[in-house]
Motif scaffolding. Sequence first.
Motif, PDB file in Angstrom:
ATOM      1  N   LEU A 131      15.557  16.754   0.016  1.00 36.76           N
ATOM      2  CA  LEU A 131      16.602  15.795  -0.345  1.00 36.76           C
ATOM      3  C   LEU A 131      17.180  15.132   0.903  1.00 36.76           C
ATOM      4  CD1 LEU A 131      18.504  17.894  -3.060  1.00 36.76           C
ATOM      5  CD2 LEU A 131      16.831  16.070  -3.426  1.00 36.76           C
ATOM      6  N   SER A 132      17.173  15.864   2.020  1.00 34.85           N
ATOM      7  CA  SER A 132      17.775  15.332   3.247  1.00 34.85           C
ATOM      8  C   SER A 132      16.934  14.221   3.874  1.00 34.85           C
ATOM      9  CB  SER A 132      17.968  16.464   4.263  1.00 34.85           C
ATOM     10  OG  SER A 132      16.722  17.084   4.540  1.00 34.85           O
ATOM     11  N   ASN A 133      15.630  14.276   3.671  1.00 32.79           N
ATOM     12  CA  ASN A 133      14.736  13.265   4.230  1.00 32.79           C
ATOM     13  C   ASN A 133      13.709  12.915   3.152  1.00 32.79           C
ATOM     14  OD1 ASN A 133      13.580  11.527   6.038  1.00 32.79           O
ATOM     15  ND2 ASN A 133      12.609  13.091   7.295  1.00 32.79           N
ATOM     16  N   PRO A 134      14.118  12.125   2.157  1.00 39.65           N
ATOM     17  CA  PRO A 134      13.303  11.922   0.952  1.00 39.65           C
ATOM     18  C   PRO A 134      11.952  11.267   1.243  1.00 39.65           C
ATOM     19  CG  PRO A 134      15.516  11.004   0.690  1.00 39.65           C
ATOM     20  CD  PRO A 134      15.364  11.357   2.125  1.00 39.65           C
ATOM     21  N   VAL A 135      10.981  11.658   0.433  1.00 32.58           N
ATOM     22  CA  VAL A 135       9.678  10.999   0.444  1.00 32.58           C
ATOM     23  C   VAL A 135       9.696   9.941  -0.651  1.00 32.58           C
ATOM     24  CG1 VAL A 135       7.186  11.299   0.221  1.00 32.58           C
ATOM     25  CG2 VAL A 135       8.582  13.131   1.196  1.00 32.58           C
ATOM     26  N   VAL A 178      -3.833   3.526 -14.339  1.00 32.94           N
ATOM     27  CA  VAL A 178      -4.136   3.676 -12.916  1.00 32.94           C
ATOM     28  C   VAL A 178      -3.407   2.581 -12.137  1.00 32.94           C
ATOM     29  CG1 VAL A 178      -5.938   3.625 -11.146  1.00 32.94           C
ATOM     30  CG2 VAL A 178      -6.378   4.737 -13.341  1.00 32.94           C
ATOM     31  N   LEU A 179      -2.631   2.993 -11.140  1.00 31.60           N
ATOM     32  CA  LEU A 179      -1.872   2.081 -10.291  1.00 31.60           C
ATOM     33  C   LEU A 179      -2.556   2.001  -8.933  1.00 31.60           C
ATOM     34  CD1 LEU A 179       1.624   3.609 -11.125  1.00 31.60           C
ATOM     35  CD2 LEU A 179       0.682   1.514 -12.093  1.00 31.60           C
ATOM     36  N   PRO A 180      -3.147   0.866  -8.584  1.00 36.13           N
ATOM     37  CA  PRO A 180      -3.880   0.772  -7.309  1.00 36.13           C
ATOM     38  C   PRO A 180      -2.955   0.496  -6.127  1.00 36.13           C
ATOM     39  CG  PRO A 180      -4.054  -1.287  -8.514  1.00 36.13           C
ATOM     40  CD  PRO A 180      -3.258  -0.355  -9.395  1.00 36.13           C
ATOM     41  N   ASP A 181      -3.457   0.814  -4.925  1.00 32.55           N
ATOM     42  CA  ASP A 181      -2.792   0.428  -3.673  1.00 32.55           C
ATOM     43  C   ASP A 181      -1.347   0.912  -3.587  1.00 32.55           C
ATOM     44  OD1 ASP A 181      -5.138  -0.927  -2.867  1.00 32.55           O
ATOM     45  OD2 ASP A 181      -4.534  -2.682  -4.018  1.00 32.55           O
ATOM     46  N   CYS A 182      -1.101   2.154  -3.968  1.00 37.91           N
ATOM     47  CA  CYS A 182       0.238   2.738  -3.828  1.00 37.91           C
ATOM     48  C   CYS A 182       0.370   3.335  -2.416  1.00 37.91           C
ATOM     49  CB  CYS A 182       0.460   3.825  -4.876  1.00 37.91           C
ATOM     50  SG  CYS A 182       0.272   3.229  -6.573  1.00 37.91           S
ATOM     51  N   ARG A 183       1.569   3.259  -1.868  1.00 34.47           N
ATOM     52  CA  ARG A 183       1.792   3.740  -0.501  1.00 34.47           C
ATOM     53  C   ARG A 183       2.881   4.805  -0.491  1.00 34.47           C
ATOM     54  NH1 ARG A 183       3.523  -0.599   1.602  1.00 34.47           N
ATOM     55  NH2 ARG A 183       5.637  -0.049   2.225  1.00 34.47           N
ATOM     56  N   ILE A 184       2.502   6.017  -0.098  1.00 36.46           N
ATOM     57  CA  ILE A 184       3.452   7.126   0.000  1.00 36.46           C
ATOM     58  C   ILE A 184       3.901   7.229   1.449  1.00 36.46           C
ATOM     59  CG2 ILE A 184       3.788   9.598  -0.374  1.00 36.46           C
ATOM     60  CD1 ILE A 184       1.275   9.410  -2.246  1.00 36.46           C
ATOM     61  N   PRO A 187       7.584  11.145   5.880  1.00 34.99           N
ATOM     62  CA  PRO A 187       8.380  11.194   7.115  1.00 34.99           C
ATOM     63  C   PRO A 187       7.631  11.898   8.243  1.00 34.99           C
ATOM     64  CG  PRO A 187       9.722  11.785   5.219  1.00 34.99           C
ATOM     65  CD  PRO A 187       8.303  11.707   4.727  1.00 34.99           C
ATOM     66  N   GLU A 188       7.617  11.266   9.408  1.00 37.40           N
ATOM     67  CA  GLU A 188       6.979  11.778  10.627  1.00 37.40           C
ATOM     68  C   GLU A 188       5.449  11.685  10.611  1.00 37.40           C
ATOM     69  OE1 GLU A 188       8.436  15.604  11.945  1.00 37.40           O
ATOM     70  OE2 GLU A 188      10.288  15.339  10.795  1.00 37.40           O
ATOM     71  N   PHE A 189       4.862  11.465   9.442  1.00 39.91           N
ATOM     72  CA  PHE A 189       3.405  11.420   9.343  1.00 39.91           C
ATOM     73  C   PHE A 189       2.874  10.019   9.022  1.00 39.91           C
ATOM     74  CE2 PHE A 189       4.302  15.846   9.049  1.00 39.91           C
ATOM     75  CZ  PHE A 189       3.184  16.508   9.532  1.00 39.91           C
ATOM     76  N   GLY A 190       3.745   9.160   8.532  1.00 40.99           N
ATOM     77  CA  GLY A 190       3.326   7.795   8.238  1.00 40.99           C
ATOM     78  C   GLY A 190       2.830   7.614   6.810  1.00 40.99           C
ATOM     79  N   PRO A 191       2.347   6.417   6.492  1.00 38.89           N
ATOM     80  CA  PRO A 191       1.977   6.103   5.111  1.00 38.89           C
ATOM     81  C   PRO A 191       0.620   6.665   4.699  1.00 38.89           C
ATOM     82  CG  PRO A 191       1.592   4.208   6.522  1.00 38.89           C
ATOM     83  CD  PRO A 191       2.239   5.246   7.384  1.00 38.89           C
ATOM     84  N   VAL A 192       0.524   6.975   3.412  1.00 44.84           N
ATOM     85  CA  VAL A 192      -0.734   7.359   2.770  1.00 44.84           C
ATOM     86  C   VAL A 192      -0.962   6.380   1.628  1.00 44.84           C
ATOM     87  CG1 VAL A 192      -1.794   9.071   1.258  1.00 44.84           C
ATOM     88  CG2 VAL A 192      -0.691   9.806   3.368  1.00 44.84           C
ATOM     89  N   LYS A 229      -3.782  14.206   5.707  1.00 47.99           N
ATOM     90  CA  LYS A 229      -2.410  13.927   6.117  1.00 47.99           C
ATOM     91  C   LYS A 229      -1.409  14.547   5.125  1.00 47.99           C
ATOM     92  CE  LYS A 229      -1.613   9.805   7.761  1.00 47.99           C
ATOM     93  NZ  LYS A 229      -1.301   8.346   7.857  1.00 47.99           N
ATOM     94  N   VAL A 230      -1.729  14.446   3.825  1.00 46.63           N
ATOM     95  CA  VAL A 230      -0.880  15.065   2.803  1.00 46.63           C
ATOM     96  C   VAL A 230      -0.823  16.575   3.015  1.00 46.63           C
ATOM     97  CG1 VAL A 230      -0.660  15.563   0.334  1.00 46.63           C
ATOM     98  CG2 VAL A 230      -1.248  13.256   1.080  1.00 46.63           C
ATOM     99  N   GLN A 231      -1.994  17.186   3.288  1.00 45.26           N
ATOM    100  CA  GLN A 231      -2.044  18.629   3.503  1.00 45.26           C
ATOM    101  C   GLN A 231      -1.206  19.042   4.709  1.00 45.26           C
ATOM    102  OE1 GLN A 231      -3.783  21.455   1.752  1.00 45.26           O
ATOM    103  NE2 GLN A 231      -2.043  22.128   2.998  1.00 45.26           N
ATOM    104  N   ARG A 232      -1.273  18.266   5.792  1.00 44.22           N
ATOM    105  CA  ARG A 232      -0.487  18.598   6.990  1.00 44.22           C
ATOM    106  C   ARG A 232       1.002  18.509   6.701  1.00 44.22           C
ATOM    107  NH1 ARG A 232      -4.467  15.403   9.569  1.00 44.22           N
ATOM    108  NH2 ARG A 232      -2.999  13.670   9.797  1.00 44.22           N
ATOM    109  N   TYR A 233       1.395  17.504   5.930  1.00 39.87           N
ATOM    110  CA  TYR A 233       2.817  17.357   5.592  1.00 39.87           C
ATOM    111  C   TYR A 233       3.282  18.532   4.717  1.00 39.87           C
ATOM    112  CZ  TYR A 233       7.186  15.449   3.850  1.00 39.87           C
ATOM    113  OH  TYR A 233       8.500  15.270   3.532  1.00 39.87           O
TER     114      TYR A 233
END
Length: 249
Positions: A131-135, A178-184, A187-192, A229-233
């Motif tokens: 909650l402090s640093n939302p994704v 299906v929603l294409p081209d979504c960007r997650i 924090p600290e790791f950048g977009p996926v 990258k998701v796994q590292r986060y």
Amino acid sequence: MNKMEPENWHDYEVESRREILALMRRISEQRQLVRMIVSGTSDSCITSLLAIDPDSNTMTFDRSVDAEQHHRILAAGGIDCETSLDKIRILFSVRNLRETAYENGTALQAPVPETLIRLQRREYYRIPTPLSNPVRVVLPVAGNGETAPLTLPLADLSCGGIAILDNKRQLNNQIGLVLPDCRIELPEFGPVTTSLQIRNSVDMTLLHNKPNHRLGCQFVDISPANLAKVQRYITKLQREQNARMAGLV
């Protein structure tokens, strides 16, 4: 299987005919959505497994509502399929699809696959996002002939997908969409960047009886680099969570 699969996916391969038939029967009985992908392309449709017949070693799928796509699927050399059962992701390929009569219409029939991939439950470990640093996820949403970005917070995250909080119900919640081209934005790791498929939609109550709406989404064709990258986060969040529980922070 499709291009996103890591090299060690074979570690989760199921070859037992009895086990494959049992899994397919449960997928059919529970009316789980099945995503069909024409091998080597991005051409896909959402269907369901209507019936399985061990005696003839065949499975029957609902046909695509798009007539042209139905013919493309029949003409394809192979179809990759993706579904889930009890939150376990299941991947398999089918060959020799043909049209068959089913009830008052037509459907697709294929031999039962000799093998399938069943990813274990631990591959889908979900962790709440802080909650402090939302994704947040940025979704391109079409409207009035234009595509405008919609930014929504996540409730949790796994290597299989995300849960989105949409308290204002701004997003189409059609199951299977299906929603294409979504960007997650991690924090600290950048977009996926990945496509997302809506798998479930549920109303929920947060703290202080505050209502919200949760959309469970599965990754579609996420690249190995983005999945890593998701796994590292997730690993980072787990370490922080363990440190808090141990009283180290």
